[in-house]
Design a protein around this motif. Structure first.
Motif, short mmCIF file in Angstrom:
data_model
loop_
_atom_site.label_atom_id
_atom_site.label_comp_id
_atom_site.label_asym_id
_atom_site.label_seq_id
_atom_site.Cartn_x
_atom_site.Cartn_y
_atom_site.Cartn_z
N ALA A 1 3.70 -8.07 -4.23
CA ALA A 1 5.05 -8.02 -3.60
C ALA A 1 5.58 -6.53 -3.24
O ALA A 1 6.14 -6.19 -2.01
CB ALA A 1 6.08 -8.47 -4.72
N VAL A 2 5.21 -5.46 -4.01
CA VAL A 2 5.48 -4.16 -3.77
C VAL A 2 4.79 -3.86 -2.55
O VAL A 2 5.39 -3.05 -1.63
CB VAL A 2 5.09 -3.29 -4.87
N LEU A 3 3.38 -4.10 -2.45
CA LEU A 3 2.60 -3.70 -1.23
C LEU A 3 3.25 -4.01 0.01
O LEU A 3 3.32 -3.53 0.76
CB LEU A 3 1.11 -4.18 -1.42
N LEU A 4 3.77 -5.57 -0.13
CA LEU A 4 4.25 -6.07 1.32
C LEU A 4 5.47 -5.27 1.79
O LEU A 4 5.75 -5.02 2.91
CB LEU A 4 4.60 -7.27 1.00
N LEU A 5 6.36 -4.98 0.68
CA LEU A 5 7.54 -4.32 1.10
C LEU A 5 7.19 -2.75 1.64
O LEU A 5 7.85 -2.44 2.45
CB LEU A 5 8.44 -4.08 -0.24
N MET A 6 6.23 -2.11 0.92
CA MET A 6 5.95 -0.58 1.27
C MET A 6 5.28 -0.50 2.46
O MET A 6 5.49 0.04 3.48
CB MET A 6 5.17 0.02 0.32
N ALA A 7 4.23 -1.51 2.81
CA ALA A 7 3.41 -1.44 3.94
C ALA A 7 4.37 -1.98 5.10
O ALA A 7 4.54 -1.30 6.42
CB ALA A 7 2.50 -2.30 3.89
N GLY A 8 5.01 -3.04 4.82
CA GLY A 8 6.00 -3.55 5.98
C GLY A 8 6.93 -2.81 6.40
O GLY A 8 7.46 -2.70 7.42
N HIS A 9 7.78 -2.24 5.38
CA HIS A 9 9.04 -1.28 5.65
C HIS A 9 8.78 -0.13 6.49
O HIS A 9 9.14 0.11 7.10
CB HIS A 9 9.83 -1.19 4.23
N GLU A 10 7.82 0.72 5.67
CA GLU A 10 7.74 2.04 6.11
C GLU A 10 7.10 2.15 7.34
O GLU A 10 7.35 2.83 8.14
CB GLU A 10 6.75 2.70 4.96
N ALA A 11 5.95 1.34 7.54
CA ALA A 11 5.43 1.38 8.77
C ALA A 11 6.19 0.85 9.83
O ALA A 11 6.38 1.57 10.98
CB ALA A 11 4.01 0.57 8.75
N THR A 12 7.03 -0.11 9.85
CA THR A 12 7.69 -0.84 10.69
C THR A 12 8.93 0.12 11.22
O THR A 12 9.23 0.45 12.33
CB THR A 12 8.29 -2.13 10.26
N VAL A 13 9.46 0.74 10.31
CA VAL A 13 10.69 1.73 10.53
C VAL A 13 9.96 2.86 11.41
O VAL A 13 10.82 3.32 12.31
CB VAL A 13 11.28 2.35 9.23
N ASN A 14 8.91 3.16 11.29
CA ASN A 14 8.57 4.41 12.19
C ASN A 14 7.93 3.86 13.40
O ASN A 14 8.02 4.61 14.39
CB ASN A 14 7.15 5.21 11.31
N VAL A 15 7.22 2.76 13.63
CA VAL A 15 7.11 1.98 14.62
C VAL A 15 8.25 1.99 15.68
O VAL A 15 8.17 2.34 16.87
CB VAL A 15 6.14 0.81 14.74
N LEU A 16 9.25 1.51 15.01
CA LEU A 16 10.24 1.33 15.79
C LEU A 16 11.17 2.57 16.22
O LEU A 16 11.59 2.82 17.46
CB LEU A 16 11.70 0.43 15.13
N GLY A 17 11.19 3.53 15.35
CA GLY A 17 11.72 4.63 15.89
C GLY A 17 10.86 5.65 16.79
O GLY A 17 11.39 6.24 17.89
N ASN A 18 9.44 5.71 16.32
CA ASN A 18 8.57 6.50 17.43
C ASN A 18 8.64 5.59 18.98
O ASN A 18 8.56 6.33 19.92
CB ASN A 18 7.36 6.48 16.94
#
Length: 391
Positions: A230-247
């Motif tokens: 569950a933690v992996l899904l949150l960290m991988a899914g949240h952090e990377a997606t935020v940066n893809v959207l911003g970048n």
């Protein structure tokens, strides 16, 4: 060799990567303490070679990082076969119960609501931070929906994730390492309680499916494995997606010709946003036997990193690699990894990013409101904020 803490390098690392590629596909980086693969074929080989694995070594001193180490020892990402095979089979089985399609309408609705709120903030105040208004809340809401985290607890998730992922940077100071352990401990305790509640009262969320999933040998996830997943899904899914959207939004606003092509090219735009300014710049592997990658020899136990940002601009693979092109196809970027550790959440991440881009097409007159400040980290590449206005 580049300095990962240098602000000029962080602002635009791609010229340095291009120079390294011209010199050769793999180099020793003494500052990082590992070799780095900078060409696309070499980086792909690092991610796929079965003599290069994810070999977890506890953060030390181990007694000060009990929860952080627990999360990673039991993580799908940090294990190799046969443990990885068993974990991936169980987690994939739970994921395969239609969660991405179940969430697709909800993802579209959340993205639309957030962009509407974002537009209202711009109308009222003249500018708004895209990261705070859209990019940060979207993935955490989606993953919270996926896991079945109650609405009143969702504000806890982003601070936990932000503190934990800081540990993946190089040269982290002691206070931030301690904060990562505190966040890990709080997250572990919370998810243990949530799993107990879902075992007693199952729903249609992924936590409920992870609690009850079994494989052909009647194996199940342990409590620690469930929490780590569950933690992996949150960290991988949240952090990377935020940066893809911003970048990605920054790239679109810098390339107005591509912005106008976005509505007709949403799927390929998602892939190009991931390639053009990689949200995850480096992914490590450890040699489990003596191995050679693109002529560079590694002894057992030595580390090598796939430099994803450099691989994504390799002119031998991508025509005009420094050009942002939302119609680019094929686009064999390595942003979701490769081999047995290919990102399990990639289908959901693609749905989220496409939903956000689709919602943004309703705001054709967006423009940057000043130069956005970069985050000071190298591995997780993104902005601290992304102020936007309307032309």
């Amino acid at each position: 060799m580049f300095d990962p803490s240098d602000t000029e390098f962080l602002a635009d690392p791609y010229p340095a990567f291009a120079e390294l590629r011209r010199q050769g596909p793999v180099h020793r980086h003494d500052g990082l303490g590992l070799a780095i693969a900078v060409s696309h074929p070499a980086a792909s080989a690092v991610l796929r070679h079965r003599s290069l694995g994810r070999v977890w070594r506890d953060a030390t001193p181990a007694e000060q990082f009990v929860s952080f180490n627990l999360l990673h020892r039991n993580s799908l990402l940090e294990n190799e076969p046969p443990a990885h095979t068993r974990l991936r089979r169980l987690v994939s089985s739970a994921f395969a119960r239609g969660h991405v399609e179940r969430l697709r309408p909800r993802v579209e609705a959340i993205a639309g609501q957030l962009v509407d709120r974002f537009a209202a903030r711009i109308r009222d105040e003249g500018t708004a931070d895209f990261l705070a208004e859209v990019a940060q809340p979207l993935p955490v809401e989606v993953i919270a929906e996926l896991l079945g985290v109650p609405a009143e607890h969702r504000p806890l998730l982003v601070p936990w994730s932000n503190h934990i992922v800081k540990m993946y940077e190089y040269g982290l100071p002691a206070d931030k390492r301690a904060a990562a352990e505190r966040a890990s401990g709080e997250f572990v305790d919370y998810l243990r309680e949530l799993a107990v509640e879902r075992a007693a009262n199952p729903g249609d969320d992924l936590i409920s499916d992870l609690v009850r999933v079994r494989d052909d040998d009647n194996s199940r996830l342990s409590d620690d494995e469930l929490v780590a997943t569950a933690v992996l899904l949150l960290m991988a899914g949240h952090e990377a997606t935020v940066n893809v959207l911003g970048n990605g939004l920054r790239a679109l606003l810098d390339h107005r010709d591509q912005w106008t092509r976005l509505p007709a090219n949403l799927d390929s735009a998602v892939e190009e946003a991931i390639r053009y300014d990689s949200p995850l710049q480096l992914f490590e592997r450890t040699a489990t036997a003596d191995v050679e990658i693109a002529g560079f020899r590694l002894e057992e136990g030595q580390k090598i990193g796939a430099l994803l940002g450099a691989a994504a601009r390799d002119p031998e693979v991508f025509a005009e690699p420094d050009t942002f092109d939302v119609t680019r196809s094929p686009n064999p970027h390595l942003g979701f990894g490769a081999g047995i550790h290919f990102c399990l959440g990639a289908p959901l991440a693609r749905v989220e990013i496409a939903a956000a881009f689709r919602a943004l097409t309703t705001l054709p007159d967006l423009e940057l409101a000043g130069e956005p400040p970069r985050r000071p980290e190298f591995v997780m590449r993104g902005y601290r904020e992304l102020p936007v206005s309307v032309a």
